[in-house]
Design a protein around this motif. Structure first.
Motif, PDB file in Angstrom:
ATOM      1  N   LYS A 176       0.818  -1.215   0.000  1.00  0.00           N
ATOM      2  CA  LYS A 176       0.000   0.000   0.000  1.00  0.00           C
ATOM      3  C   LYS A 176       0.850   1.261   0.000  1.00  0.00           C
ATOM      4  O   LYS A 176       0.443   2.300  -0.522  1.00  0.00           O
ATOM      5  CB  LYS A 176      -0.927  -0.002   1.218  1.00  0.00           C
ATOM      6  CG  LYS A 176      -2.003  -1.081   1.189  1.00  0.00           C
ATOM      7  CD  LYS A 176      -2.923  -0.948   2.388  1.00  0.00           C
ATOM      8  CE  LYS A 176      -4.030  -1.984   2.350  1.00  0.00           C
ATOM      9  NZ  LYS A 176      -4.934  -1.854   3.534  1.00  0.00           N
ATOM     10  N   ARG A 190      -5.802   6.915   5.552  1.00  0.00           N
ATOM     11  CA  ARG A 190      -5.523   5.483   5.377  1.00  0.00           C
ATOM     12  C   ARG A 190      -6.683   4.637   5.894  1.00  0.00           C
ATOM     13  O   ARG A 190      -7.082   4.743   7.046  1.00  0.00           O
ATOM     14  CB  ARG A 190      -4.234   5.099   6.103  1.00  0.00           C
ATOM     15  CG  ARG A 190      -2.969   5.533   5.384  1.00  0.00           C
ATOM     16  CD  ARG A 190      -1.735   5.162   6.165  1.00  0.00           C
ATOM     17  NE  ARG A 190      -1.610   5.959   7.389  1.00  0.00           N
ATOM     18  CZ  ARG A 190      -0.700   5.734   8.335  1.00  0.00           C
ATOM     19  NH1 ARG A 190       0.150   4.721   8.223  1.00  0.00           N
ATOM     20  NH2 ARG A 190      -0.651   6.515   9.415  1.00  0.00           N
ATOM     21  N   ALA A 223       0.231   4.406  -2.607  1.00  0.00           N
ATOM     22  CA  ALA A 223      -0.221   5.664  -2.021  1.00  0.00           C
ATOM     23  C   ALA A 223       0.677   6.846  -2.374  1.00  0.00           C
ATOM     24  O   ALA A 223       0.224   7.987  -2.404  1.00  0.00           O
ATOM     25  CB  ALA A 223      -0.298   5.538  -0.498  1.00  0.00           C
ATOM     26  N   THR A 266      -5.047   5.937  -0.485  1.00  0.00           N
ATOM     27  CA  THR A 266      -4.895   5.199   0.773  1.00  0.00           C
ATOM     28  C   THR A 266      -6.250   4.867   1.395  1.00  0.00           C
ATOM     29  O   THR A 266      -6.321   4.098   2.349  1.00  0.00           O
ATOM     30  CB  THR A 266      -4.097   6.022   1.804  1.00  0.00           C
ATOM     31  OG1 THR A 266      -4.856   7.172   2.198  1.00  0.00           O
ATOM     32  CG2 THR A 266      -2.773   6.468   1.234  1.00  0.00           C
TER      33      THR A 266
END
Length: 283
Positions: free
Chosen positions: A67, A240, A71, A262
């Protein structure tokens, strides 16, 4: 002039990895715990960076749980440094420039981020005097991005950022004030003027966040399903795993693609026109 600044965001501040020397994969510090391939010190190439500067696992980043890679957004700084500052000469063929190039990239990324926010502020601002000041500092910031490598590394970024932040804050207060006037009824015990920073895992579905000051707020894993964020300032907010399914961000301000990348969302999430719905969001 509005169109000029909008074109700048649509073109110059969009990432173009094909024109970059994989700078984000080398210059940055990586932490495996933050969704990167492995722990990596700044200046060391990522294990997945190929000789042609392409990522060997780019198509499967999310499947591999990377991730952090999906991101990150450089606001076009990578191609600017690669093709303009260094005129297409990469750090592998010219290893003596590598350390300097990585440092320049970190500076350029900050300048491009400022241009992104200032361009939006210019389009939003209605006060002629403030708008003129934004235009002046925008042009000045753009000029800084064309300095040579040595000059870029000597910039006092903090002093410049302070000037930028004053104009961004002024614009934020104007937009949020208008949002409050359009709908000034607040949920019980909630004041959107207050600048609370920690909403970790909070259920905000019944909270009025129109015109909210969410600058730098921690919204990790917060539930914002169906929430109207019109006029809310999201600059620097940590999104996130924030659930934005069905949320309205059409008129939210200072939102970036990196933030959306995110978060969680779906086909009913309304986004600012200039941003793109992440491909992995639910249909």
């Amino acid at each position: 002039m509005i169109h000029m600044y909008e074109d700048r965001r649509n073109k110059e501040l969009r990432i173009d990895c094909k024109k970059c020397f994989g700078l984000c994969c080398v210059a940055l510090y990586f932490s495996a715990s933050e969704g990167f391939p492995t722990n990596k010190s700044a200046g060391k190439p990522c294990i997945n960076l190929q000789s042609d500067f392409k990522c060997s696992v780019h198509k499967n980043l999310r499947k591999k749980g990377l991730k952090g890679c999906t991101a990150y957004h450089c606001f076009g700084a990578g191609q600017k440094v690669s093709q303009v500052t260094y005129s297409g000469y990469d750090w592998r063929k010219n290893p003596e420039t590598a350390k300097q190039m990585f440092g320049v990239f970190l500076v350029m990324r900050q300048l491009h981020e400022m241009i992104w926010y200032l361009s939006e502020a210019f389009n939003l601002q209605t006060d002629h005097h403030v708008k003129e000041n934004i235009s002046l500092i925008l042009d000045n910031t753009e000029q800084l991005t064309h300095l040579g490598a040595d000059s870029l590394l000597e910039l006092n970024l903090e002093a410049h950022r302070i000037k930028v932040n004053v104009l961004l804050k002024d614009t934020s207060e104007m937009i949020r004030s208008k949002a409050h006037k359009r709908k000034n009824t607040l949920s019980a015990n909630q004041n959107t003027n207050s600048h609370r920073l920690d909403y970790f895992g909070a259920d905000l579905r019944k909270t009025n966040l129109r015109g909210a000051d969410l600058r730098g707020a921690c919204l990790i894993a917060a539930n914002l399903r169906g929430v109207d964020l019109s006029g809310a300032d999201l600059i620097g907010a940590d999104l996130r795993d924030t659930d934005l399914s069905g949320a309205n961000l059409t008129n939210s301000i200072f939102v970036t693609q990196a933030q959306l990348n995110t978060a969680k969302g779906d086909s009913n999430t309304k986004l600012p026109r200039i941003l793109v719905r992440p491909a992995y969001w639910l249909k």
